[in-house]
Design an enzyme around this catalytic site. Structure first.
Site, PDB file in Angstrom:
ATOM      1  N   HIS A  47     -86.352  23.532  32.636  1.00 36.22           N
ATOM      2  CA  HIS A  47     -86.627  24.479  33.528  1.00 36.22           C
ATOM      3  C   HIS A  47     -88.070  25.034  33.387  1.00 36.22           C
ATOM      4  O   HIS A  47     -88.900  25.008  34.287  1.00 36.22           O
ATOM      5  CB  HIS A  47     -85.722  25.346  33.169  1.00 36.22           C
ATOM      6  N   GLU A  48     -88.606  25.138  31.942  1.00 35.32           N
ATOM      7  CA  GLU A  48     -90.035  25.682  31.956  1.00 35.32           C
ATOM      8  C   GLU A  48     -90.955  24.690  32.251  1.00 35.32           C
ATOM      9  O   GLU A  48     -91.969  24.715  32.741  1.00 35.32           O
ATOM     10  CB  GLU A  48     -89.970  26.004  30.422  1.00 35.32           C
TER      11      GLU A  48
ATOM     12  N   HIS B 187     -91.945  24.760  35.882  1.00 45.83           N
ATOM     13  CA  HIS B 187     -92.931  25.914  36.135  1.00 45.83           C
ATOM     14  C   HIS B 187     -94.084  25.191  35.664  1.00 45.83           C
ATOM     15  O   HIS B 187     -95.229  25.510  36.295  1.00 45.83           O
ATOM     16  CB  HIS B 187     -92.440  26.914  35.323  1.00 45.83           C
TER      17      HIS B 187
ATOM     18  N   GLU C 238     -89.006  30.052  41.577  1.00 44.06           N
ATOM     19  CA  GLU C 238     -88.013  29.398  40.718  1.00 44.06           C
ATOM     20  C   GLU C 238     -87.741  27.946  41.511  1.00 44.06           C
ATOM     21  O   GLU C 238     -87.050  27.112  40.733  1.00 44.06           O
ATOM     22  CB  GLU C 238     -86.663  29.881  40.629  1.00 44.06           C
TER      23      GLU C 238
END
Length: 517
Positions: free
Chosen positions: A399-400, A403, A429
């Protein structure tokens, strides 16, 4: 808004947008904020367009606002405002040094709004993280407990004593920020009307994908119609398990309904009983270095980039921190770098996971190689054992990384629209969710999910259970997010903060009404 106070026409009313831009163009000022600009590049025609608009005559600070907006043109005449009204409005904003939001709402800093409504809900990927998550008042609450990034589960005691001993809030002391909430909502409504919008929600949506407040409400109701029956069933199952295994404390005569912390605890126990799979059983198959190798291999296949370990090439704040360089595989060029701080350190590191900017790409600052921070709180090595991650921790890492990729792989050269800058809440997101989903792709997962000692791949039945677990509790989680979003939408579209002083509806009435849906 500071500059606007001086831009009144001869009648004492606020200039229309066209009049204001024409005056600023003549004075050599930024057409959006009115700053005097002396850098020649700022006023030359630039090849950044959005919906056919070329960003000419706008300073670097204002270009992301223009790029991300939907080019809503203000009416020919806005609400007349006298100089005294504008001065009072700006003074009120300055007095609010920091904002207080509901459900992860926006804040005010120096007269500029950051964020916006719709912190949660179907049109916003970043749902409001704050605010109460279970209903008060009549009706059945399936909004669920307030949970963190880990989802609607978790271990720990079913009924922590710390919650029973918590002190009730004192609404009469100097730390009471409820009046500030009303003041902020009132100012936001006033600002929206000055800018030609009926409500602050309309102003916020001018830069988002949803076309109108009505469209957001329609989609919210559509999802709620599907999610609510599933959430009720999930809550009934959790309650039945608690009454069956929790003893007399959970008998109907002792407890009419579960408290939020009870729901969290027994939800995890129900998941374990349903799927016969515990997080700890998965750890041996998700050794950190293997997970990183698998993720970097995925990035190479998808994006044609190569991630190389570069420890020692940059100063780090802890021996656990790793440093990586990102190269274009075709040209070999060094295009980005990032720090990875993977482990939990309770003594000096806050919990959670986040990505942040170390160095942003910017022609004006002569920075060509963006650098990101990727911070997690995974399980550190213990003794002779390497870092063995739970599946949830692996998801968080992916997930990170999503980003971070949005920041590192940007092709924009104007700093304020490069990477994650200028990305509104309903889109922020997307890359992180995109990366998470690859953990459920069988070829990708089996490229690295091997036992750290034996090299045996993750058993197929475990992988199937992981896929089934993905939708576990989806009804309650959807209702939780809808609750945040609908309360936020109501506060910023229909709620009259000023009327509360005369005995009108309170913010808590709005909260209860949203929860009872």
């Amino acid at each position: 808004m500071e500059r606007l106070g001086a831009d009144l026409n001869a009648t004492g009313s606020v200039m229309t947008r066209r009049e204001l831009e024409e005056q600023r163009r003549k004075r050599g000022e930024c057409l959006t904020c009115g700053r005097k600009c002396f850098h020649k590049k700022l006023f030359k025609m630039v090849p950044i367009t959005d919906h056919g608009r070329v960003l000419e005559g706008r300073c670097l600070n204002c270009r992301p606002l223009e790029v991300s907006s939907q080019q809503t043109v203000l009416p020919a005449e806005t609400r007349p405002a006298t100089r005294a009204e504008l001065e009072r409005f700006n003074r009120s904003q300055r007095n609010l040094s920091s904002g207080v939001g509901v459900g992860g709402g926006p804040s005010m800093h120096g007269g500029m709004m950051t964020g916006g409504p719709l912190g949660g809900g179907p049109y916003a990927a970043a749902a409001g993280g704050g605010g109460p998550a279970s209903s008060s008042g009549s009706g059945r609450s399936v909004a669920g407990p307030g949970v963190g990034a880990g989802g609607p589960g978790g271990g720990g005691n079913a009924r922590p004593n710390m919650l029973a001993r918590s002190t009730p809030p004192n609404n009469n002391n100097n730390n009471n920020n409820i009046p500030l909430i009303y003041e902020i909502l009132d100012l936001k409504t006033e600002m929206a009307k000055m800018l030609g919008y009926d409500t602050y929600a309309d102003l916020s949506l001018a830069r988002k994908m949803a076309p109108s407040v009505a469209a957001v409400q329609e989609l919210s109701d559509l999802i709620a119609d599907k999610a609510l029956p599933a959430a009720v069933q999930e809550l009934d199952e959790i309650t039945a398990l608690a009454r069956q295994e929790g003893g007399d404390e959970y008998a109907p005569e002792s407890m009419a309904k579960l408290s939020p912390w009870d729901v969290t605890y027994w939800s995890e126990r129900l998941k374990e009983s349903k799927f016969e799979l515990k997080e700890e059983e998965l750890r041996p198959y998700f050794e950190l270095n293997s997970v990183l190798d698998g993720m970097f291999g995925l990035l190479e296949r998808l994006l044609n980039i190569e991630v190389r370990r570069a420890d020692g090439m940059a100063e780090v704040w802890n021996d656990d921190v790793m440093f990586f360089d990102v190269h274009d595989k075709e040209s070999g060029d060094h295009i980005a770098s990032f720090y990875l701080d993977p482990y939990s350190r309770p003594a000096d590191k806050r919990p959670g996971a986040w990505m942040d900017v170390c160095i942003g790409k910017s022609d004006a600052c002569q920075r060509e190689v963006p650098v990101a921070y990727l911070t997690c709180n995974g399980s550190p090595p213990v003794g002779d054992k390497p870092s063995l991650m739970t599946f949830r921790e692996a998801e968080t890492l992916f997930h990170e990384a999503g980003h971070g990729l949005q920041h590192m792989l940007t092709r924009a050269s104007v700093g304020d629209v490069a990477g994650i800058n200028g990305v509104d809440w309903d889109a922020v997101e997307l890359p992180s969710q995109f990366m998470e989903n690859w953990l459920y792709d069988e070829p990708t997962l089996y490229g690295f999910a091997k036992h750290y000692e034996t090299g045996e791949p993750l058993p197929k039945d475990m992988f199937e259970k992981l896929k089934l677990q993905k939708t576990y509790g989806a009804g309650m989680m959807a209702c939780r997010q809808l609750y945040f979003g609908q309360m936020d939408l109501e506060l910023h579209s229909n709620f009259d903060a000023a009327a509360h002083k005369d005995g009108g509806e309170s913010i808590f009435d709005v909260q209860r009404r949203a929860a009872e849906k």
